[in-house]
Motif scaffolding. Structure first.
Motif, PDB file in Angstrom:
ATOM      1  N   PRO A   8     -34.568  78.076 -99.238  1.00 48.73           N
ATOM      2  CA  PRO A   8     -34.954  77.693-100.594  1.00 48.73           C
ATOM      3  C   PRO A   8     -34.554  78.731-101.633  1.00 48.73           C
ATOM      4  O   PRO A   8     -34.343  79.910-101.328  1.00 48.73           O
ATOM      5  CB  PRO A   8     -36.488  77.599-100.496  1.00 48.73           C
ATOM      6  N   LYS A   9     -34.473  78.278-102.866  1.00 43.63           N
ATOM      7  CA  LYS A   9     -34.226  79.170-103.995  1.00 43.63           C
ATOM      8  C   LYS A   9     -35.576  79.623-104.527  1.00 43.63           C
ATOM      9  O   LYS A   9     -36.363  78.815-104.984  1.00 43.63           O
ATOM     10  CB  LYS A   9     -33.440  78.453-105.093  1.00 43.63           C
ATOM     11  N   VAL A  10     -35.823  80.924-104.479  1.00 49.33           N
ATOM     12  CA  VAL A  10     -37.149  81.422-104.834  1.00 49.33           C
ATOM     13  C   VAL A  10     -37.154  82.259-106.106  1.00 49.33           C
ATOM     14  O   VAL A  10     -38.201  82.729-106.526  1.00 49.33           O
ATOM     15  CB  VAL A  10     -37.752  82.236-103.669  1.00 49.33           C
ATOM     16  N   ASP A  11     -36.009  82.467-106.730  1.00 50.58           N
ATOM     17  CA  ASP A  11     -35.991  83.000-108.086  1.00 50.58           C
ATOM     18  C   ASP A  11     -34.723  82.517-108.770  1.00 50.58           C
ATOM     19  O   ASP A  11     -33.782  82.056-108.134  1.00 50.58           O
ATOM     20  CB  ASP A  11     -36.133  84.533-108.129  1.00 50.58           C
ATOM     21  N   MET A  12     -34.717  82.629-110.093  1.00 44.21           N
ATOM     22  CA  MET A  12     -33.676  82.008-110.890  1.00 44.21           C
ATOM     23  C   MET A  12     -32.278  82.523-110.564  1.00 44.21           C
ATOM     24  O   MET A  12     -31.297  81.799-110.655  1.00 44.21           O
ATOM     25  CB  MET A  12     -33.969  82.234-112.380  1.00 44.21           C
ATOM     26  N   ASP A  13     -32.179  83.813-110.203  1.00 41.89           N
ATOM     27  CA  ASP A  13     -30.862  84.422-109.993  1.00 41.89           C
ATOM     28  C   ASP A  13     -30.417  84.406-108.540  1.00 41.89           C
ATOM     29  O   ASP A  13     -29.340  84.895-108.216  1.00 41.89           O
ATOM     30  CB  ASP A  13     -30.878  85.874-110.498  1.00 41.89           C
ATOM     31  N   MET A  14     -31.222  83.873-107.673  1.00 42.08           N
ATOM     32  CA  MET A  14     -30.920  83.944-106.244  1.00 42.08           C
ATOM     33  C   MET A  14     -29.767  83.024-105.862  1.00 42.08           C
ATOM     34  O   MET A  14     -29.738  81.846-106.213  1.00 42.08           O
ATOM     35  CB  MET A  14     -32.174  83.562-105.459  1.00 42.08           C
ATOM     36  N   GLU A  15     -28.790  83.560-105.152  1.00 44.01           N
ATOM     37  CA  GLU A  15     -27.669  82.780-104.630  1.00 44.01           C
ATOM     38  C   GLU A  15     -27.651  82.766-103.110  1.00 44.01           C
ATOM     39  O   GLU A  15     -27.199  81.789-102.509  1.00 44.01           O
ATOM     40  CB  GLU A  15     -26.351  83.341-105.162  1.00 44.01           C
ATOM     41  N   THR A  16     -28.105  83.866-102.498  1.00 45.57           N
ATOM     42  CA  THR A  16     -28.167  83.954-101.041  1.00 45.57           C
ATOM     43  C   THR A  16     -29.466  84.635-100.635  1.00 45.57           C
ATOM     44  O   THR A  16     -30.135  85.259-101.451  1.00 45.57           O
ATOM     45  CB  THR A  16     -26.988  84.775-100.466  1.00 45.57           C
ATOM     46  N   GLY A  17     -29.810  84.505 -99.371  1.00 40.55           N
ATOM     47  CA  GLY A  17     -30.963  85.210 -98.816  1.00 40.55           C
ATOM     48  C   GLY A  17     -30.674  85.597 -97.386  1.00 40.55           C
ATOM     49  O   GLY A  17     -29.941  84.886 -96.679  1.00 40.55           O
ATOM     50  N   GLN A  18     -31.216  86.715 -96.967  1.00 43.42           N
ATOM     51  CA  GLN A  18     -31.013  87.175 -95.589  1.00 43.42           C
ATOM     52  C   GLN A  18     -32.232  86.823 -94.745  1.00 43.42           C
ATOM     53  O   GLN A  18     -33.361  87.122 -95.128  1.00 43.42           O
ATOM     54  CB  GLN A  18     -30.790  88.689 -95.551  1.00 43.42           C
ATOM     55  N   ILE A  19     -31.996  86.156 -93.644  1.00 44.23           N
ATOM     56  CA  ILE A  19     -33.097  85.836 -92.728  1.00 44.23           C
ATOM     57  C   ILE A  19     -33.437  87.101 -91.948  1.00 44.23           C
ATOM     58  O   ILE A  19     -32.639  87.582 -91.138  1.00 44.23           O
ATOM     59  CB  ILE A  19     -32.715  84.690 -91.781  1.00 44.23           C
ATOM     60  N   SER A  20     -34.619  87.641 -92.226  1.00 40.89           N
ATOM     61  CA  SER A  20     -34.998  88.901 -91.583  1.00 40.89           C
ATOM     62  C   SER A  20     -35.729  88.681 -90.262  1.00 40.89           C
ATOM     63  O   SER A  20     -35.704  89.555 -89.390  1.00 40.89           O
ATOM     64  CB  SER A  20     -35.876  89.730 -92.526  1.00 40.89           C
ATOM     65  N   ARG A  21     -36.372  87.507 -90.117  1.00 44.52           N
ATOM     66  CA  ARG A  21     -37.098  87.282 -88.865  1.00 44.52           C
ATOM     67  C   ARG A  21     -37.434  85.818 -88.694  1.00 44.52           C
ATOM     68  O   ARG A  21     -37.803  85.137 -89.654  1.00 44.52           O
ATOM     69  CB  ARG A  21     -38.397  88.104 -88.861  1.00 44.52           C
ATOM     70  N   TRP A  22     -37.284  85.299 -87.491  1.00 45.14           N
ATOM     71  CA  TRP A  22     -37.750  83.966 -87.126  1.00 45.14           C
ATOM     72  C   TRP A  22     -39.082  84.101 -86.400  1.00 45.14           C
ATOM     73  O   TRP A  22     -39.251  84.973 -85.546  1.00 45.14           O
ATOM     74  CB  TRP A  22     -36.752  83.266 -86.203  1.00 45.14           C
ATOM     75  N   TYR A  23     -40.021  83.223 -86.733  1.00 40.26           N
ATOM     76  CA  TYR A  23     -41.320  83.218 -86.071  1.00 40.26           C
ATOM     77  C   TYR A  23     -41.456  82.042 -85.113  1.00 40.26           C
ATOM     78  O   TYR A  23     -42.500  81.862 -84.494  1.00 40.26           O
ATOM     79  CB  TYR A  23     -42.440  83.178 -87.113  1.00 40.26           C
ATOM     80  N   ALA A  24     -40.434  81.242 -85.012  1.00 35.72           N
ATOM     81  CA  ALA A  24     -40.395  80.135 -84.052  1.00 35.72           C
ATOM     82  C   ALA A  24     -38.981  80.068 -83.502  1.00 35.72           C
ATOM     83  O   ALA A  24     -38.026  80.503 -84.153  1.00 35.72           O
ATOM     84  CB  ALA A  24     -40.780  78.820 -84.718  1.00 35.72           C
ATOM     85  N   LYS A  25     -38.829  79.509 -82.300  1.00 31.88           N
ATOM     86  CA  LYS A  25     -37.500  79.444 -81.685  1.00 31.88           C
ATOM     87  C   LYS A  25     -37.130  78.005 -81.395  1.00 31.88           C
ATOM     88  O   LYS A  25     -37.969  77.092 -81.447  1.00 31.88           O
ATOM     89  CB  LYS A  25     -37.462  80.279 -80.412  1.00 31.88           C
ATOM     90  N   ASP A  26     -35.865  77.803 -81.120  1.00 32.81           N
ATOM     91  CA  ASP A  26     -35.344  76.470 -80.833  1.00 32.81           C
ATOM     92  C   ASP A  26     -36.143  75.830 -79.707  1.00 32.81           C
ATOM     93  O   ASP A  26     -36.362  76.433 -78.658  1.00 32.81           O
ATOM     94  CB  ASP A  26     -33.861  76.574 -80.438  1.00 32.81           C
ATOM     95  N   GLY A  27     -36.632  74.613 -79.964  1.00 32.84           N
ATOM     96  CA  GLY A  27     -37.407  73.887 -78.963  1.00 32.84           C
ATOM     97  C   GLY A  27     -38.904  74.017 -79.123  1.00 32.84           C
ATOM     98  O   GLY A  27     -39.660  73.289 -78.464  1.00 32.84           O
ATOM     99  N   ASP A  28     -39.358  74.907 -80.011  1.00 36.36           N
ATOM    100  CA  ASP A  28     -40.798  75.070 -80.223  1.00 36.36           C
ATOM    101  C   ASP A  28     -41.364  73.865 -80.985  1.00 36.36           C
ATOM    102  O   ASP A  28     -40.704  73.301 -81.867  1.00 36.36           O
ATOM    103  CB  ASP A  28     -41.091  76.326 -81.042  1.00 36.36           C
ATOM    104  N   THR A  29     -42.586  73.507 -80.660  1.00 37.91           N
ATOM    105  CA  THR A  29     -43.306  72.500 -81.434  1.00 37.91           C
ATOM    106  C   THR A  29     -43.988  73.197 -82.598  1.00 37.91           C
ATOM    107  O   THR A  29     -44.744  74.166 -82.404  1.00 37.91           O
ATOM    108  CB  THR A  29     -44.351  71.785 -80.573  1.00 37.91           C
ATOM    109  N   VAL A  30     -43.726  72.731 -83.797  1.00 33.16           N
ATOM    110  CA  VAL A  30     -44.285  73.368 -84.995  1.00 33.16           C
ATOM    111  C   VAL A  30     -45.089  72.342 -85.782  1.00 33.16           C
ATOM    112  O   VAL A  30     -44.894  71.132 -85.637  1.00 33.16           O
ATOM    113  CB  VAL A  30     -43.168  73.951 -85.893  1.00 33.16           C
ATOM    114  N   THR A  31     -45.988  72.827 -86.597  1.00 38.20           N
ATOM    115  CA  THR A  31     -46.791  71.958 -87.458  1.00 38.20           C
ATOM    116  C   THR A  31     -46.471  72.252 -88.913  1.00 38.20           C
ATOM    117  O   THR A  31     -46.075  73.372 -89.260  1.00 38.20           O
ATOM    118  CB  THR A  31     -48.293  72.171 -87.211  1.00 38.20           C
ATOM    119  N   LYS A  32     -46.652  71.253 -89.759  1.00 38.31           N
ATOM    120  CA  LYS A  32     -46.381  71.414 -91.178  1.00 38.31           C
ATOM    121  C   LYS A  32     -47.215  72.561 -91.744  1.00 38.31           C
ATOM    122  O   LYS A  32     -48.418  72.642 -91.520  1.00 38.31           O
ATOM    123  CB  LYS A  32     -46.696  70.120 -91.930  1.00 38.31           C
ATOM    124  N   GLY A  33     -46.551  73.466 -92.483  1.00 37.38           N
ATOM    125  CA  GLY A  33     -47.233  74.613 -93.059  1.00 37.38           C
ATOM    126  C   GLY A  33     -47.195  75.847 -92.186  1.00 37.38           C
ATOM    127  O   GLY A  33     -47.554  76.940 -92.630  1.00 37.38           O
TER     128      GLY A  33
END
Length: 446
Positions: A8-33
């Motif tokens: 997502p775009k979280v400030d007006m000037d943002m063009e890119t963002g670096q993913i610093s950490r994932w808290y879920a992995k491929d195949g995990d069941t996740v809930t909204k929020g």
């Protein structure tokens, strides 16, 4: 139906963002929020939640990857749904609005970027609040050796002070009261950064002054104070939630408003600053300073709320109900000791707000939440007691909204100014004196 997870775009000037950490992995069941991943920009660290419930799959950006705004980084699938890589059926894209734009009435499900107030990564990789970084820098302390007690191991003010107390006790300014950890507040994207305008660009070398208005007002109310003044500081004024051009939601608490202020200051690159708050804005300013995410150097509180339970409930209810000039004017006169100071422009601005039904409805909800049954349901005395910065409190002796008696019994280090022949609006009734006080606080922290 598969839901796309985008950066997502979280400030007006943002063009890119670096993913610093994932808290879920491929195949995990996740809930909204649920927290999915964290991104970092050149301004702040942000947490992104799952926009839907299901099974996380097709993660396309690893930790450390720099991703353009709007690019898909993963998908969330229903149980048994065919993966996108295997020609999944209908796909529901997720649209993320810029943080400064209020969410539509019926928004499409979207990942929510939660601001981590005023936090940036050090070159060394240490995560710390601006106040913690300043304290460490002034003490010559290497943050790499400080254990962080904040979210995700962030170093906070108390961590630096505890470390300094161990290695060099004399370098630490003693706290009057132990600083509690800031209460966690989660903001949705629509509840993030507030509307803010730079009223003065100021001169180089002067700390910005941040102005926070009171209930049923907006940032334009400060223009009269600044007109013709010789303040050299940059001046940023905010619209509180459900006021002016800010998102029209009812905050659950003063903490929630303070978190929104922190997110706004981060979006405007404000690190160290002087906070000036009127009435409800005074309570918000105090809590913002006490939470420690923002490097507040000085605090000026005008007719501040939160110092006692009493408040003129009839005034709040009457002002919210009033719609015409004839019905609004009697309530506005309650604000002044000298009713002649109530200007036609002030009345017209209030009437314009009164006829914005959506705005007034949200403000009514805020009044009911924060001043239940005519009683202030929050307090700032404990927050003031923990501050080690210059604090000035200004009250009018004839204040008919908040009793001047609330200015009594504060720590002796706090400067209290009570003006005679003055009501709830010292910024108008004692304009020159207030400007001098703000200037003096500005000089203290240069």
């Amino acid at each position: 139906m598969a839901v796309e997870v985008i950066l997502p775009k979280v400030d007006m000037d943002m063009e890119t963002g670096q993913i610093s950490r994932w808290y879920a992995k491929d195949g995990d069941t996740v809930t909204k929020g649920q927290l999915l991943f964290e991104i970092e920009t050149d301004k702040a660290a942000m947490e992104v939640d799952a926009p839907a419930s299901g099974i996380l799959g097709d993660i396309s950006a690893a930790e450390g990857a720099v991703v353009p705004v709007g690019q898909a980084v993963a998908w969330i699938y229903a149980e048994g749904e065919e993966r996108k890589g295997g020609n999944a059926t209908a796909v529901e894209p997720v649209i993320v609005a810029e943080a400064s734009v209020p969410a539509p009435v019926n928004p499409v499900a979207q990942p929510v970027a939660t601001p981590v107030p005023a936090v940036q990564a050090e070159v060394s990789g240490v995560r710390a609040t601006p106040l913690a970084r300043r304290l460490a820098r002034e003490a010559g302390l290497d943050l790499n050796g400080v254990a962080g007690s904040g979210p995700k191991g962030r170093v906070q003010k108390k961590d630096v002070e505890e470390c300094l107390a161990t290695v060099a006790p004399v370098a630490v300014v003693p706290q009057r009261v132990a600083t509690p950890a800031p209460r966690p507040v989660t903001l949705s994207q629509a509840e993030g950064a507030l509307n803010a305008v730079w009223l003065r660009q100021g001169e180089a070398g002067y700390l910005p002054i941040v102005l926070i208005h009171g209930f049923a007002s907006d940032l334009n109310s400060w223009r009269m104070l600044l007109a013709g003044s010789n303040l050299k500081n940059p001046v940023l004024a905010l619209d509180l939630p459900a006021h002016g051009q800010s998102p029209r939601y009812v905050p659950d608490s003063i903490d929630m408003i303070a978190a929104a202020v922190e997110a706004t200051l981060t979006a405007h690159n404000v690190g160290s600053c002087i906070l000036v708050g009127h009435s409800m804005g005074g309570a918000v300013a105090t809590l913002t300073a006490a939470r420690g995410f923002t490097d507040v150097r000085s605090l000026v509180l005008i007719s501040s709320a939160g110092l006692g339970p009493q408040i003129n409930g009839a005034f709040l209810e009457g002002l919210i109900r009033a719609k015409s000039e004839a019905s609004v004017t009697p309530w506005l006169k309650e604000l002044f000791a000298d009713e002649a100071l109530l200007s036609k422009a002030f009345i017209n601005a209030t009437v314009a707000q009164a006829n914005d039904a959506e705005l007034r409805h949200a403000q009514a909800g805020m009044a009911a939440q924060l001043c239940t049954d005519g009683t202030q349901t929050f307090e700032i005395r404990s927050s003031l007691a923990q501050l080690n910065i210059p604090v000035r409190l200004i009250f009018g002796a004839q204040d008919r909204i908040i009793p001047v008696a609330h200015a009594s019994g504060l720590p002796g280090e706090i400067g209290v100014h009570v003006f005679s022949k003055c009501g709830h609006m010292p910024q108008i009734e004692q304009r020159d004196a207030l400007l001098r006080i703000i200037s003096e606080c500005s000089k203290v922290v240069q």
